[in-house]
Design an enzyme around this catalytic site. Structure first.
Site, mmCIF file in Angstrom:
data_model
loop_
_atom_site.group_PDB
_atom_site.id
_atom_site.type_symbol
_atom_site.label_atom_id
_atom_site.label_comp_id
_atom_site.label_asym_id
_atom_site.label_seq_id
_atom_site.Cartn_x
_atom_site.Cartn_y
_atom_site.Cartn_z
ATOM 1 N N GLU A 159 0.827 -1.211 0.000
ATOM 2 C CA GLU A 159 0.000 0.000 0.000
ATOM 3 C C GLU A 159 0.868 1.270 0.000
ATOM 4 O O GLU A 159 0.612 2.223 0.740
ATOM 5 C CB GLU A 159 -0.944 0.001 1.209
ATOM 6 C CG GLU A 159 -1.978 -1.122 1.146
ATOM 7 C CD GLU A 159 -2.939 -1.106 2.310
ATOM 8 O OE1 GLU A 159 -4.122 -1.400 2.091
ATOM 9 O OE2 GLU A 159 -2.523 -0.801 3.440
ATOM 10 N N GLU A 235 -6.781 -7.397 -0.835
ATOM 11 C CA GLU A 235 -7.277 -7.393 0.539
ATOM 12 C C GLU A 235 -8.778 -7.128 0.507
ATOM 13 O O GLU A 235 -9.214 -5.993 0.298
ATOM 14 C CB GLU A 235 -6.584 -6.320 1.396
ATOM 15 C CG GLU A 235 -5.134 -6.608 1.700
ATOM 16 C CD GLU A 235 -4.536 -5.604 2.680
ATOM 17 O OE1 GLU A 235 -5.318 -4.876 3.338
ATOM 18 O OE2 GLU A 235 -3.301 -5.547 2.778
#
Length: 606
Positions: A159, A235
Site C-alpha cells: 500500500e 485485501e
C-alpha cells in the site's frame, strides 16, 4: 516440478491454463506453529486454493544483525506445509506490511538511527533492507513455483501509494528481489484511488487493489489505470480489528457473502483479509493515529471466517456457499476439533513490587534528559525515569511533553496520576521543602503501523517540566520484560488500596492441555506471561475481556502464570475459562470497510 504462474491479459494462468485465485490471509506469526496445519486445512475445506501471508521483518530481525527463523518465525515451514496440503502461497514480505502490527513490521531498532528516512530511497534505510533481504530471500527462493515450490507471487511493497510516491524506491525493491533470484510473479497492492494507484504502482509490474465493499466502483477505478490486467482484490476486508477503549467490531456474514459474489461474478480473483486473524502476542500489536493515538488490542480475531481460536463461523459457511457456485471445492476433511477446557480459578499467591526490585531487573542509565526507549537501545515494553526535585514548590503543574504512550507518575513512591498520549493533561503537584523523588513509569502500547506518523518513538520523547522549568538529571531503567526476570517474590495477597505496579505469580496443575481463555476480572491493566510466554496486554477499559491461551503453550503438570499489573487488583485471582470474550459486539458500518477508497485514515471516525 516447475510451475509457471503469470498474468496474461485479463487472466491469471497456471502452466498456460486459466485460474482464479481464491486466497485467504493467515499470518504465521499470529498463530502458534502447532495450529498452522489446522488453520490451513480449514482454509482449503472452505474452497480456497491459496494462502497469503505477510512477512514481519521485526519478528525475523529483532535486533540488528540477529536473525530468527525458528518457532513462530519459521516461515519456511509454514510455506512448505501449505504446499504439502495442496495450497498455493502468496508472500508479501517486508520492509513494510501495515497489518495492525507493531511499526508496520519494521524493526524498532531502525529508530535508533535518528537521521534515517523510512520507506524511500534513503541509502541508510536501504542498507538495512538489503541486509535483511540477504537473510530472508535465500529461504524463500527454493519455495518459489519456478523452483517447484508453492509460492506463486511476491509483493514488492505494501500500500505504498497511501504513504509516498518514490518510484525509484519501489524499483529498488523490485530489483532487489530479482537480483536475489525471486523470479516469480511480482505485484503491488493499493487502495482504488487516483493518488494511491499513481504513487504505489510500477510500470510492468502487476497491480492489485484493496477494499471491503463496492467492488464495481473499485474495479472501475483500477481499470482506468490497468485496463489489460486481471482483476484482483488483494485485501478483501471481510471484518475489522479493534482498538482499546472502543467496541468490538463485527460484520454481517450475508453482507460479506454478497460482496464476494459480486467480485466473483466480475471474474475477479480475491484474497480474504483476514481468513484467520490470530493473536497479537507479546508487545507486537500496532496502533493507528489519525486525530488521536489508538492502540490495537491483543486479539486479532478480525471477525474473520475462522475465529481467533480457530472455530468455523457462520461467515465461513456463507463464504463456502458462494464459492461453491464458482469453483470446484475439493473434498477436504476438517481436522478434529481442538479441545477447550475450563481450568477454573488460579490464585497468584506471590508478589514482587516493581520499584522495590528495580535495580535487580534493570541496570540504570544516567542521562541529562529523559530519553526515549530507542536512544537507550530498547525496543518494547516499559521504561522508568527517576529524578530528584527540589522544594518547596506549591501548586505547580507537571508536564510530560509528548509521552508515548501512557505514563504513571509517583511522588515519593505515592501514585499521583496518569498522563496518557490521547489525554495529555498536566498533573498538579506540591513538592515539600525537603524535596521529593519523582518516578515515572511509561508503557509503550504499540507503534503506529499506518500513515505519516510511522516514526513513533516511545517513552518520554520531549522532556519533563514543572510549569515552564525543564527537569534535568535522570536515571533511566529500561524494562523490555524479555527473558527470565530475576524477581524475589513474597507470599502475599493483592493490595487493592495501593496503586502501584507489581508482578504476581502463581501456578496451576493441568492433567491435560487444551485451549483456554484467561479472564482478569478485577484487574486493571497489564501484561500476562504463561510459562514464560508473553500472551499480550489486558485492560479493564476493553473491549477484550479474556486473553486466548492456545493449548500448546501449556504443559501437563505445573504451569506458571505471571501477571505484571500496573495499578493493583481487587484480588490476585485469574480464571481460566472455556469461553472467549471479545467484548460487546457492534456492526461495522460500510464506510469503515471501504475506508481505503478515500483515505485509510478515516477508520478513526468509525
Amino acid at each position: 516440478m516447475t510451475v509457471r504462474f503469470e498474468a496474461v491479459g485479463n487472466q491469471f494462468r497456471l502452466n498456460g491454463e486459466p485460474i482464479r485465485i481464491v486466497s485467504g490471509a493467515i499470518h504465521y506469526f499470529r498463530v502458534v506453529p502447532e495450529y498452522w496445519k489446522d488453520r490451513l486445512l480449514k482454509l482449503k475445506a472452505c474452497g480456497f486454493n491459496t494462502v497469503e501471508t505477510y512477512v514481519a521483518w521485526n519478528i525475523h530481525e529483532p535486533a540488528e544483525g540477529q536473525f530468527c527463523f525458528e518457532g513462530i518465525a519459521d516461515i519456511e515451514r509454514f510455506v512448505q506445509l501449505a504446499g504439502e496440503l495442496g495450497l498455493h502461497v502468496i508472500v508479501r514480505p517486508s520492509p513494510y506490511i501495515c497489518a495492525e502490527w507493531e511499526f508496520g513490521g519494521l524493526p524498532a531498532w531502525l529508530l535508533g538511527y535518528t537521521d534515517m528516512r523510512l520507506r524511500c530511497i534513503d541509502p541508510l534505510y536501504l542498507s538495512k533492507v538489503d541486509a535483511y533481504y540477504d537473510a530472508l530471500l535465500p529461504k524463500l527462493k527454493p519455495l518459489l513455483c519456478t523452483n517447484g515450490g508453492p509460492i506463486i507471487a511476491v509483493q514488492i511493497e505494501n500500500e505504498y501509494g497511501s504513504y509516498g510516491n518514490d518510484s525509484a524506491y519501489l524499483d529498488y525493491l523490485r530489483q532487489g528481489l530479482v537480483n536475489r533470484g525471486i523470479d516469480c510473479l511480482l505485484f503491488t497492492s493499493d487502495g482504488p484511488t487516483d493518488q494511491m494507484l499513481q504513487g504505489g504502482t510500477l510500470p510492468g509490474v502487476l497491480a492489485t487493489v484493496n477494499f471491503g465493499s463496492r467492488p464495481a466502483e473499485s474495479f472501475a477505478k483500477f481499470k482506468e489505470y490497468r485496463p489489460d490486467e486481471p482483476l484482483m482484490c488483494m485485501e478483501y476486508w471481510n471484518g475489522w480489528f479493534d482498538h482499546w477503549m472502543e467496541e468490538h467490531h463485527t460484520r454481517d456474514a450475508a453482507d460479506v457473502a454478497a460482496v464476494l459474489d459480486d467480485m466473483l461474478a466480475a471474474d475477479a480473483s480475491v484474497n480474504f483479509y483476514m481468513f484467520h486473524g490470530g493473536t497479537n502476542f507479546g508487545f507486537y500489536n500496532g496502533a493507528n493515529h489519525i486525530k488521536t493515538y489508538e492502540p490495537t488490542i491483543t486479539s486479532y480475531d478480525y471477525d474473520a471466517p475462522l475465529t481467533e481460536w480457530g472455530d468455523i463461523t457462520l461467515k465461513y459457511e456463507a463464504v463456502k456457499q458462494v464459492l461453491s457456485r464458482y469453483v470446484n471445492i475439493e473434498e477436504t476433511p476438517l481436522p478434529e476439533p481442538i479441545p477447550r477446557k475450563r481450568y477454573g480459578e488460579v490464585r497468584l499467591t506471590r508478589r514482587a513490587g516493581l520499584f522495590e526490585q528495580l535495580d535487580s531487573v534493570s541496570a540504570p542509565i544516567s542521562r541529562v534528559n529523559p530519553e526515549p526507549m530507542e536512544k537507550v537501545g530498547q525496543n518494547y515494553g516499559f521504561i522508568v525515569y527517576k529524578t530528584r526535585v527540589s522544594g518547596p514548590r506549591r501548586g505547580q503543574e507537571l508536564h510530560l511533553q509528548e509521552v508515548h504512550d501512557r505514563a504513571q507518575v509517583f511522588l515519593n513512591g505515592n501514585y499521583i496520576g496518569a498522563v496518557e498520549r490521547w489525554n495529555p493533561q498536566p498533573l498538579h503537584v506540591d513538592i515539600p521543602a525537603e524535596g521529593a523523588d519523582l518516578t515515572i513509569l511509561v508503557e509503550n502500547m504499540g507503534r503506529i503501523n499506518y500513515g505519516p506518523l510511522l516514526k513513533d518513538y516511545k517513552g518520554i520523547t520531549e522532556g519533563v517540566r514543572l510549569d515552564n522549568q525543564f527537569l534535568f538529571g535522570w536515571e533511566i531503567y529500561p524494562l523490555p520484560l524479555e527473558g527470565a526476570l530475576q524477581l524475589q517474590y513474597e507470599e502475599t495477597e493483592a493490595r487493592p488500596d495501593k496503586d502501584e505496579p507489581a508482578f504476581y505469580q502463581g501456578t496451576f496443575e493441568a492433567s491435560e492441555t487444551a485451549d483456554t481463555f484467561m479472564r482478569l476480572d478485577g484487574w486493571k491493566k497489564g501484561v500476562v506471561f504463561i510459562n514464560g510466554f508473553n500472551l499480550g496486554r489486558y485492560w479493564e477499559r476493553g473491549p477484550q475481556k479474556a486473553l486466548y491461551v492456545p493449548g500448546p503453550l501449556l504443559k501437563k503438570g505445573t504451569n506458571e502464570i505471571v501477571v505484571f499489573e500496573l495499578h493493583g487488583a481487587r484480588a490476585a485471582v485469574v480464571t481460566l475459562d472455556d469461553k472467549p470474550d471479545l467484548g460487546a459486539e457492534t456492526g461495522v458500518d460500510d464506510s469503515i470497510i471501504s475506508f481505503t477508497e478515500s483515505d485509510k485514515a478515516e477508520e478513526a471516525q468509525a
